[in-house]
Design an enzyme around this catalytic site. Structure first.
Site, PDB file in Angstrom:
ATOM      1  N   TYR A   1       0.841  -1.197   0.000  1.00 39.44           N
ATOM      2  CA  TYR A   1       0.000   0.000   0.000  1.00 39.44           C
ATOM      3  C   TYR A   1       0.878   1.250   0.000  1.00 39.44           C
ATOM      4  O   TYR A   1       0.611   2.215  -0.728  1.00 39.44           O
ATOM      5  CB  TYR A   1      -0.925  -0.014   1.214  1.00 39.44           C
ATOM      6  CG  TYR A   1      -1.938   1.104   1.213  1.00 39.44           C
ATOM      7  CD1 TYR A   1      -2.972   1.127   0.308  1.00 39.44           C
ATOM      8  CD2 TYR A   1      -1.840   2.154   2.126  1.00 39.44           C
ATOM      9  CE1 TYR A   1      -3.903   2.151   0.301  1.00 39.44           C
ATOM     10  CE2 TYR A   1      -2.765   3.180   2.136  1.00 39.44           C
ATOM     11  CZ  TYR A   1      -3.795   3.174   1.220  1.00 39.44           C
ATOM     12  OH  TYR A   1      -4.705   4.200   1.203  1.00 39.44           O
TER      13      TYR A   1
ATOM     14  N   LYS B   1       1.019   4.399  -2.769  1.00 37.30           N
ATOM     15  CA  LYS B   1       0.805   5.804  -2.413  1.00 37.30           C
ATOM     16  C   LYS B   1       2.049   6.647  -2.714  1.00 37.30           C
ATOM     17  O   LYS B   1       1.945   7.820  -3.038  1.00 37.30           O
ATOM     18  CB  LYS B   1       0.417   5.940  -0.943  1.00 37.30           C
ATOM     19  CG  LYS B   1      -0.901   5.251  -0.581  1.00 37.30           C
ATOM     20  CD  LYS B   1      -2.014   5.536  -1.549  1.00 37.30           C
ATOM     21  CE  LYS B   1      -2.841   6.709  -1.172  1.00 37.30           C
ATOM     22  NZ  LYS B   1      -3.959   6.969  -2.099  1.00 37.30           N
TER      23      LYS B   1
END
Length: 129
Positions: A123, A127
């Protein structure tokens, strides 16, 4: 689950624009002054690949934004030329980029899809990218 959905959306929007211009309805033609890319998909538990063969979180949070922006850039440019001459693309992210590995985002699909990476690292890479 596939970047084909992004391509299909952009193609449908472009077809509608052409239909309205052909019907002499330019005032009703789609326009785009601002594109805001924001996704917070966290599909990393467990590792899951999309139909395109890319880790799902990375595809939704990064590749999807790139594909959509690339497809809509001609409309954004045309709209800007007919108005103020300026369009905007805004990419939002979060503090979760801190979860990316210290070396940052790998530059190979095999590394992005590496099952040994933890969910938070995947994740974070999405990002950070």
């Amino acid at each position: 689950e596939s970047l084909q959905s992004v391509a299909a959306f952009a193609a449908a929007l472009e077809a509608e624009l052409q239909r309205r211009v052909a019907a002499d309805e330019p005032a009703r033609a789609p326009s785009l002054d601002l594109l805001v890319n924001n996704a917070g998909v966290a599909a990393q538990f467990p590792l899951r690949l999309t139909e395109d063969g890319v880790e799902a979180t990375f595809q939704a949070n990064y590749l999807g934004h790139f594909a959509l922006t690339t497809r809509l850039l001609p409309l954004l440019t045309r709209t800007a030329a007919g108005r103020s001459g300026r369009g905007r693309v805004v990419h939002l992210t979060s503090g979760a980029h801190r979860g990316a590995p210290p070396e940052g985002v790998p530059l190979s699909l095999a590394s992005i899809n590496d099952a040994r990476l933890g969910g938070y690292a995947r994740y974070g890479m999405a990002k950070l990218a």
